[in-house]
Design a protein around this motif. Structure first.
Motif, PDB file in Angstrom:
ATOM      1  N   PRO A  22       0.822  -1.209   0.000  1.00  0.00           N
ATOM      2  CA  PRO A  22       0.000   0.000   0.000  1.00  0.00           C
ATOM      3  C   PRO A  22       0.858   1.262   0.000  1.00  0.00           C
ATOM      4  N   ARG A  23       0.350   2.295  -0.641  1.00  0.00           N
ATOM      5  CA  ARG A  23       1.034   3.587  -0.696  1.00  0.00           C
ATOM      6  C   ARG A  23       0.162   4.619  -0.001  1.00  0.00           C
ATOM      7  N   GLY A  24       0.747   5.418   0.811  1.00  0.00           N
ATOM      8  CA  GLY A  24       0.027   6.472   1.512  1.00  0.00           C
ATOM      9  C   GLY A  24      -0.467   6.009   2.868  1.00  0.00           C
ATOM     10  N   ALA A  25      -0.650   6.963   3.761  1.00  0.00           N
ATOM     11  CA  ALA A  25      -1.019   6.659   5.142  1.00  0.00           C
ATOM     12  C   ALA A  25      -2.364   5.952   5.244  1.00  0.00           C
ATOM     13  N   ALA A  26      -3.357   6.395   4.496  1.00  0.00           N
ATOM     14  CA  ALA A  26      -4.686   5.783   4.578  1.00  0.00           C
ATOM     15  C   ALA A  26      -4.657   4.344   4.080  1.00  0.00           C
ATOM     16  N   ALA A  27      -3.954   4.090   2.994  1.00  0.00           N
ATOM     17  CA  ALA A  27      -3.866   2.737   2.450  1.00  0.00           C
ATOM     18  C   ALA A  27      -3.113   1.813   3.397  1.00  0.00           C
ATOM     19  N   ILE A  28      -2.076   2.327   4.025  1.00  0.00           N
ATOM     20  CA  ILE A  28      -1.315   1.527   4.991  1.00  0.00           C
ATOM     21  C   ILE A  28      -2.181   1.209   6.197  1.00  0.00           C
ATOM     22  N   ARG A  29      -2.906   2.190   6.698  1.00  0.00           N
ATOM     23  CA  ARG A  29      -3.796   1.980   7.839  1.00  0.00           C
ATOM     24  C   ARG A  29      -4.865   0.930   7.507  1.00  0.00           C
ATOM     25  N   ASP A  30      -5.443   1.020   6.307  1.00  0.00           N
ATOM     26  CA  ASP A  30      -6.445   0.038   5.886  1.00  0.00           C
ATOM     27  C   ASP A  30      -5.841  -1.366   5.789  1.00  0.00           C
ATOM     28  N   ALA A  31      -4.640  -1.453   5.214  1.00  0.00           N
ATOM     29  CA  ALA A  31      -3.972  -2.753   5.094  1.00  0.00           C
ATOM     30  C   ALA A  31      -3.680  -3.337   6.466  1.00  0.00           C
ATOM     31  N   GLN A  32      -3.213  -2.515   7.397  1.00  0.00           N
ATOM     32  CA  GLN A  32      -2.937  -3.000   8.750  1.00  0.00           C
ATOM     33  C   GLN A  32      -4.210  -3.481   9.436  1.00  0.00           C
ATOM     34  N   SER A  33      -5.310  -2.785   9.215  1.00  0.00           N
ATOM     35  CA  SER A  33      -6.583  -3.192   9.809  1.00  0.00           C
ATOM     36  C   SER A  33      -7.038  -4.543   9.258  1.00  0.00           C
ATOM     37  N   ARG A  34      -6.897  -4.725   7.948  1.00  0.00           N
ATOM     38  CA  ARG A  34      -7.277  -6.005   7.342  1.00  0.00           C
ATOM     39  C   ARG A  34      -6.392  -7.137   7.847  1.00  0.00           C
ATOM     40  N   ILE A  35      -5.095  -6.883   7.946  1.00  0.00           N
ATOM     41  CA  ILE A  35      -4.165  -7.909   8.419  1.00  0.00           C
ATOM     42  C   ILE A  35      -4.473  -8.276   9.867  1.00  0.00           C
ATOM     43  N   LEU A  36      -4.722  -7.284  10.715  1.00  0.00           N
ATOM     44  CA  LEU A  36      -5.054  -7.554  12.109  1.00  0.00           C
ATOM     45  C   LEU A  36      -6.330  -8.380  12.204  1.00  0.00           C
ATOM     46  N   ALA A  37      -7.336  -8.039  11.408  1.00  0.00           N
ATOM     47  CA  ALA A  37      -8.596  -8.790  11.427  1.00  0.00           C
ATOM     48  C   ALA A  37      -8.365 -10.246  11.017  1.00  0.00           C
ATOM     49  N   ARG A  38      -7.550 -10.469  10.004  1.00  0.00           N
ATOM     50  CA  ARG A  38      -7.252 -11.840   9.572  1.00  0.00           C
ATOM     51  C   ARG A  38      -6.499 -12.607  10.644  1.00  0.00           C
ATOM     52  N   LEU A  39      -5.517 -11.959  11.262  1.00  0.00           N
ATOM     53  CA  LEU A  39      -4.742 -12.626  12.299  1.00  0.00           C
ATOM     54  C   LEU A  39      -5.604 -12.978  13.504  1.00  0.00           C
ATOM     55  N   VAL A  40      -6.427 -12.035  13.934  1.00  0.00           N
ATOM     56  CA  VAL A  40      -7.294 -12.296  15.085  1.00  0.00           C
ATOM     57  C   VAL A  40      -8.266 -13.421  14.758  1.00  0.00           C
ATOM     58  N   ALA A  41      -8.855 -13.398  13.572  1.00  0.00           N
ATOM     59  CA  ALA A  41      -9.795 -14.448  13.182  1.00  0.00           C
ATOM     60  C   ALA A  41      -9.104 -15.809  13.133  1.00  0.00           C
ATOM     61  N   ARG A  42      -7.870 -15.833  12.653  1.00  0.00           N
ATOM     62  CA  ARG A  42      -7.140 -17.097  12.529  1.00  0.00           C
ATOM     63  C   ARG A  42      -6.672 -17.631  13.884  1.00  0.00           C
ATOM     64  N   LEU A  43      -6.256 -16.735  14.774  1.00  0.00           N
ATOM     65  CA  LEU A  43      -5.706 -17.153  16.061  1.00  0.00           C
ATOM     66  C   LEU A  43      -6.759 -17.325  17.152  1.00  0.00           C
ATOM     67  N   GLY A  59     -16.216  -5.748  17.652  1.00  0.00           N
ATOM     68  CA  GLY A  59     -16.442  -4.320  17.498  1.00  0.00           C
ATOM     69  C   GLY A  59     -15.724  -3.710  16.329  1.00  0.00           C
ATOM     70  N   ARG A  60     -16.058  -2.490  16.115  1.00  0.00           N
ATOM     71  CA  ARG A  60     -15.554  -1.753  14.968  1.00  0.00           C
ATOM     72  C   ARG A  60     -14.091  -1.369  15.142  1.00  0.00           C
ATOM     73  N   ASP A  61     -13.689  -1.036  16.351  1.00  0.00           N
ATOM     74  CA  ASP A  61     -12.315  -0.620  16.609  1.00  0.00           C
ATOM     75  C   ASP A  61     -11.505  -1.819  17.087  1.00  0.00           C
ATOM     76  N   LEU A  62     -11.195  -2.728  16.166  1.00  0.00           N
ATOM     77  CA  LEU A  62     -10.473  -3.943  16.519  1.00  0.00           C
ATOM     78  C   LEU A  62      -9.081  -3.627  17.043  1.00  0.00           C
ATOM     79  N   ALA A  63      -8.413  -2.656  16.445  1.00  0.00           N
ATOM     80  CA  ALA A  63      -7.058  -2.303  16.893  1.00  0.00           C
ATOM     81  C   ALA A  63      -7.085  -1.798  18.330  1.00  0.00           C
ATOM     82  N   GLY A  64      -8.044  -0.949  18.657  1.00  0.00           N
ATOM     83  CA  GLY A  64      -8.158  -0.443  20.030  1.00  0.00           C
ATOM     84  C   GLY A  64      -8.497  -1.550  21.008  1.00  0.00           C
ATOM     85  N   ALA A  65      -9.395  -2.439  20.600  1.00  0.00           N
ATOM     86  CA  ALA A  65      -9.761  -3.567  21.451  1.00  0.00           C
ATOM     87  C   ALA A  65      -8.565  -4.501  21.651  1.00  0.00           C
TER      88      ALA A  65
END
Length: 94
Positions: A22-43, A59-65
């Motif tokens: 991903p390029r740019g802060a918003a794209a990186i943030r979105d990619a990190q959110s997707r990766i975190l969601a996949r990791l949490v779902a898998r683990l 919840g909506r704020d998975l990173a905060g949770a």
């Protein structure tokens, strides 16, 4: 920091030679959110996920949770789980 290192392994296949990082802060943030969601779902259903409460994250704020639920860890926090893997049990850590 051990937990972050152990979670990095399944992230590597998420980017392949066919996709661009991903390029740019918003794209990186979105990619990190997707990766975190996949990791949490898998683990979450695994013993390591239940040990750290990943199965309860919602919840909506998975990173905060995640930050609120999972403290910075060290090897000793994983010792019992690692022993289970050493004894031949599968699907404990990943």
């Amino acid at each position: 920091m051990v937990m972050l290192a152990s979670l990095a392994t399944p992230v590597l296949p998420l980017w392949s030679r066919w996709s661009r990082p991903p390029r740019g802060a918003a794209a990186i943030r979105d990619a990190q959110s997707r990766i975190l969601a996949r990791l949490v779902a898998r683990l979450a259903p695994l013993p390591v996920g239940t040990r750290f409460g990943l199965d309860a994250l919602r919840g909506r704020d998975l990173a905060g949770a995640f930050r609120a639920q999972v403290a910075v860890t060290q090897y000793a926090d994983y010792a019992a789980l690692i022993d289970r893997v050493a004894d031949g049990e599968s699907h404990v850590l990943l």
